[in-house]
Write a protein that holds these residues in place. Structure first.
Motif, mmCIF file in Angstrom:
data_model
loop_
_atom_site.group_PDB
_atom_site.id
_atom_site.type_symbol
_atom_site.label_atom_id
_atom_site.label_comp_id
_atom_site.label_asym_id
_atom_site.label_seq_id
_atom_site.Cartn_x
_atom_site.Cartn_y
_atom_site.Cartn_z
ATOM 1 N N THR A 1 -5.934 -6.392 -10.383
ATOM 2 C CA THR A 1 -7.166 -6.134 -11.117
ATOM 3 C C THR A 1 -7.214 -6.989 -12.382
ATOM 4 O O THR A 1 -6.197 -7.511 -12.848
ATOM 5 C CB THR A 1 -7.260 -4.654 -11.539
ATOM 6 O OG1 THR A 1 -6.122 -4.321 -12.336
ATOM 7 C CG2 THR A 1 -7.324 -3.743 -10.324
ATOM 8 N N ARG B 1 0.835 -1.197 0.000
ATOM 9 C CA ARG B 1 0.000 0.000 0.000
ATOM 10 C C ARG B 1 0.877 1.258 0.000
ATOM 11 O O ARG B 1 1.917 1.294 0.643
ATOM 12 C CB ARG B 1 -0.938 -0.012 1.217
ATOM 13 C CG ARG B 1 -2.027 1.052 1.142
ATOM 14 C CD ARG B 1 -3.098 0.822 2.189
ATOM 15 N NE ARG B 1 -3.888 -0.372 1.925
ATOM 16 C CZ ARG B 1 -4.889 -0.432 1.056
ATOM 17 N NH1 ARG B 1 -5.198 0.631 0.332
ATOM 18 N NH2 ARG B 1 -5.571 -1.541 0.889
ATOM 19 N N ASP B 2 0.442 2.248 -0.737
ATOM 20 C CA ASP B 2 1.140 3.531 -0.896
ATOM 21 C C ASP B 2 2.410 3.429 -1.736
ATOM 22 O O ASP B 2 3.144 4.405 -1.893
ATOM 23 C CB ASP B 2 1.482 4.160 0.465
ATOM 24 C CG ASP B 2 0.244 4.447 1.303
ATOM 25 O OD1 ASP B 2 -0.785 4.802 0.707
ATOM 26 O OD2 ASP B 2 0.306 4.292 2.536
ATOM 27 N N ASN C 1 -1.766 -2.919 -16.115
ATOM 28 C CA ASN C 1 -2.167 -2.634 -17.488
ATOM 29 C C ASN C 1 -2.319 -3.949 -18.256
ATOM 30 O O ASN C 1 -2.261 -5.035 -17.667
ATOM 31 C CB ASN C 1 -1.174 -1.681 -18.165
ATOM 32 C CG ASN C 1 0.221 -2.284 -18.334
ATOM 33 O OD1 ASN C 1 0.417 -3.494 -18.202
ATOM 34 N ND2 ASN C 1 1.195 -1.437 -18.629
ATOM 35 N N ILE D 1 -4.167 -4.456 -6.839
ATOM 36 C CA ILE D 1 -3.132 -3.687 -7.523
ATOM 37 C C ILE D 1 -3.524 -3.487 -8.986
ATOM 38 O O ILE D 1 -3.822 -4.450 -9.702
ATOM 39 C CB ILE D 1 -1.777 -4.407 -7.428
ATOM 40 C CG1 ILE D 1 -1.341 -4.507 -5.960
ATOM 41 C CG2 ILE D 1 -0.713 -3.686 -8.237
ATOM 42 C CD1 ILE D 1 -0.125 -5.380 -5.744
ATOM 43 N N LYS D 2 -3.516 -2.237 -9.422
ATOM 44 C CA LYS D 2 -3.885 -1.943 -10.801
ATOM 45 C C LYS D 2 -2.773 -2.373 -11.748
ATOM 46 O O LYS D 2 -1.599 -2.063 -11.521
ATOM 47 C CB LYS D 2 -4.147 -0.452 -10.975
ATOM 48 C CG LYS D 2 -5.378 0.060 -10.243
ATOM 49 C CD LYS D 2 -5.592 1.542 -10.531
ATOM 50 C CE LYS D 2 -6.819 2.085 -9.812
ATOM 51 N NZ LYS D 2 -7.028 3.528 -10.103
ATOM 52 N N THR E 1 2.518 -2.923 -13.240
ATOM 53 C CA THR E 1 1.945 -2.017 -12.254
ATOM 54 C C THR E 1 2.411 -0.593 -12.551
ATOM 55 O O THR E 1 3.086 -0.338 -13.552
ATOM 56 C CB THR E 1 2.385 -2.405 -10.837
ATOM 57 O OG1 THR E 1 3.779 -2.084 -10.667
ATOM 58 C CG2 THR E 1 2.177 -3.899 -10.584
ATOM 59 N N SER E 2 2.080 0.331 -11.662
ATOM 60 C CA SER E 2 2.489 1.725 -11.836
ATOM 61 C C SER E 2 3.969 1.942 -11.534
ATOM 62 O O SER E 2 4.486 3.041 -11.754
ATOM 63 C CB SER E 2 1.642 2.634 -10.937
ATOM 64 O OG SER E 2 1.766 2.242 -9.575
ATOM 65 N N VAL F 1 2.186 1.504 -4.832
ATOM 66 C CA VAL F 1 1.723 1.155 -6.163
ATOM 67 C C VAL F 1 0.245 1.509 -6.255
ATOM 68 O O VAL F 1 -0.468 1.505 -5.240
ATOM 69 C CB VAL F 1 1.980 -0.348 -6.430
ATOM 70 C CG1 VAL F 1 1.149 -1.217 -5.515
ATOM 71 C CG2 VAL F 1 1.772 -0.712 -7.876
ATOM 72 N N ASP F 2 -0.244 1.843 -7.440
ATOM 73 C CA ASP F 2 -1.654 2.206 -7.609
ATOM 74 C C ASP F 2 -2.553 1.002 -7.333
ATOM 75 O O ASP F 2 -2.278 -0.114 -7.801
ATOM 76 C CB ASP F 2 -1.908 2.708 -9.024
ATOM 77 C CG ASP F 2 -1.254 4.056 -9.292
ATOM 78 O OD1 ASP F 2 -0.811 4.701 -8.321
ATOM 79 O OD2 ASP F 2 -1.177 4.455 -10.475
ATOM 80 N N MET F 3 -3.628 1.261 -6.589
ATOM 81 C CA MET F 3 -4.559 0.196 -6.205
ATOM 82 C C MET F 3 -5.994 0.669 -6.322
ATOM 83 O O MET F 3 -6.283 1.869 -6.311
ATOM 84 C CB MET F 3 -4.338 -0.226 -4.745
ATOM 85 C CG MET F 3 -3.015 -0.857 -4.415
ATOM 86 S SD MET F 3 -2.957 -1.290 -2.637
ATOM 87 C CE MET F 3 -1.396 -2.179 -2.562
#
Length: 446
Positions: free
Chosen positions: A282, A250-251, A264, A261-262, A269-270, A253-255
């Motif tokens: 996701t 948490r904090d 592409n 975890i988001k 990940t980000s 990587v984008d979630m």
């Protein structure tokens, strides 16, 4: 290339194998806090019901088989902390207690999911059991053979299967759920009502539309209190659902708000050179054309493979998922893909549906049986967004057919005219998939 894979259920196993297959010179390290890999947790209910030939076959890989593929397996090893930007992991050997720090070129997050366990008084009782891991499975197998009365909390796929297997093995079962239908998040009302009657016919006490507020040990078992009553049994089993096991990241990587975890379409990940897959990540949900959280083994396997394909450079894009799934309860097979009208409304998709019932093959055959089939489409575009099938006949592949149709953006009109064979042993002159699509076209044209 030195790669760390954190976790080794489905996504982690397939990611590690694919990385090594595509990049034989890669140094692949898998970190797993348990002693096993690749556990097929969907078989827990079947094992409890004595429908598993061998527990060894509930694993499709072992630490040894992975090691023989050139993968460095670190079993009973906990990743305590991670700096994703620096690609550094803090690692603890749970056997020796030794701690170390190691840096990698790439990190793959396949930490999976954790069972939802609300903060309810008494929930930590040793008479309240989880149903997810191999350790959970062993504990449940041992205790369910000794007890008679069992409360199952959660009427989704997990709880539904547990309640069914326990009831056909002469247990007194109470099934509790906060929603007003069994399998409410998985089925439309016309399907869940069939299963509801089956549960009642097999002596399962249904406590639906009730929220559990507390657990209390008794002299001979456990008492479960809801907002509408109290229920007593020897043990209780939780089957409420899952959340991503990603608190450590948490904090960094984008979630999504739930911790998924988001990623592409290449599973990136980000954070550069950090990938995620499976229940920790996701998915792209084709029926809504949006990212979502759908923890299924099928999604995890495909995403794990894609991590391997894309670990060095973006090569193969994710095709998305339809969340196709199936369950068999009381000798009735149910298979579905995509959305129901109810779930479509919750996700902002304006949809309609139609349901038919017809025998799966001609009545001149010595035997046949009905199939209940439903098709859901987006209003306006007529794009197919879901389907469901229920029968004592094996209708599982029908859901796969419509899954493919959804993935390829087909309309109800196109599916209604798709070529399916006819042969009396197998089906009607108009296959039931075609029939329900034709019924959808007729309804949409009104």
């Amino acid at each position: 290339m030195k790669v760390a894979v954190i976790g080794s259920t489905h996504a982690g196993v397939f990611a590690a194998k694919q990385i090594k297959a595509d990049h034989p010179d890669a140094e692949v390290h898998v970190f797993e806090k348990n002693q096993t890999v690749s556990f097929l947790s969907c078989g827990i209910a079947l094992w409890i019901g004595d429908n598993v030939s061998s527990t060894d076959k509930m694993f499709y890989e072992t630490p040894d088989s992975m090691a023989k593929q050139g993968i460095s397996m670190h079993m009973q090893t906990l990743v305590e902390a991670a700096d994703l930007e620096a690609k550094t992991l803090n690692i603890k050997d749970l056997v020796s207690g030794a701690q170390s720090e190691e840096t990698f070129d790439k990190i793959v997050i396949t930490t999976g999911s954790r069972a939802i366990k609300p903060r309810i008084p008494g929930i930590d009782s040793d008479k309240v059991f989880d149903s997810k891991t191999w350790d959970n499975a062993n504990a449940l197998k041992e205790v369910t053979e000794k007890v008679k009365r069992i409360i199952v909390i959660g009427a989704g796929y997990i709880g539904a299967e547990l309640a069914e297997q326990l009831s056909v093995n002469d247990k007194e079962v109470t099934l509790i759920d906060g929603l007003d239908r069994v399998l409410a998040n998985n089925t439309a009302p016309e399907f869940s009502s069939v299963f509801q009657k089956a549960y009642e016919d097999h002596g399962v006490k249904l406590a639906l539309g009730q929220m559990v507020s507390g657990f209390e040990d008794t002299a001979d078992g456990i008492k479960v209190t809801t907002d509408k009553g109290t229920y007593e049994a020897d043990i209780a089993i939780l089957g409420i659902g899952f959340l991503p096991n990603t608190a450590m990241f948490r904090d960094q990587v984008d979630m999504l708000p739930n911790g998924a975890i988001k990623v592409n379409k290449f599973m990136e990940t980000s954070v550069k050179d950090v990938f995620a897959a499976g229940d920790s990540a996701t998915v792209f949900y084709n029926p809504t054309q949006k990212d979502d959280y759908i923890p299924l083994a099928t999604n995890a396997v495909r995403q794990g493979i894609l991590v391997g394909k894309n670990i060095a450079e973006p090569t193969m894009a994710y095709q998305g998922t339809q969340a196709t799934s199936a369950v068999e309860l009381y000798e009735m097979a149910y298979a579905s893909t995509g959305l129901t009208v109810q779930s479509a409304a919750r996700k902002g998709v304006e949809a309609d549906s139609v349901t038919i019932s017809e025998d799966y093959r001609p009545d001149f055959m010595l035997s046949t049986t009905p199939v209940k089939a439903s098709l859901t489409w987006e209003k306006g575009t007529r794009r197919i967004v879901g389907a469901a099938f229920l029968s004592k006949h094996d209708i599982s592949q029908a859901a796969n057919v419509v899954s493919l149709a959804i993935e390829n953006g087909m309309t109800i009109d196109q599916l209604s005219m798709t070529d399916f064979f006819f042969q009396p042993n197998f089906g009607q002159p108009v296959n039931y998939v075609s029939s329900v699509a034709m019924a959808a076209v007729a309804k949409a044209n009104k």
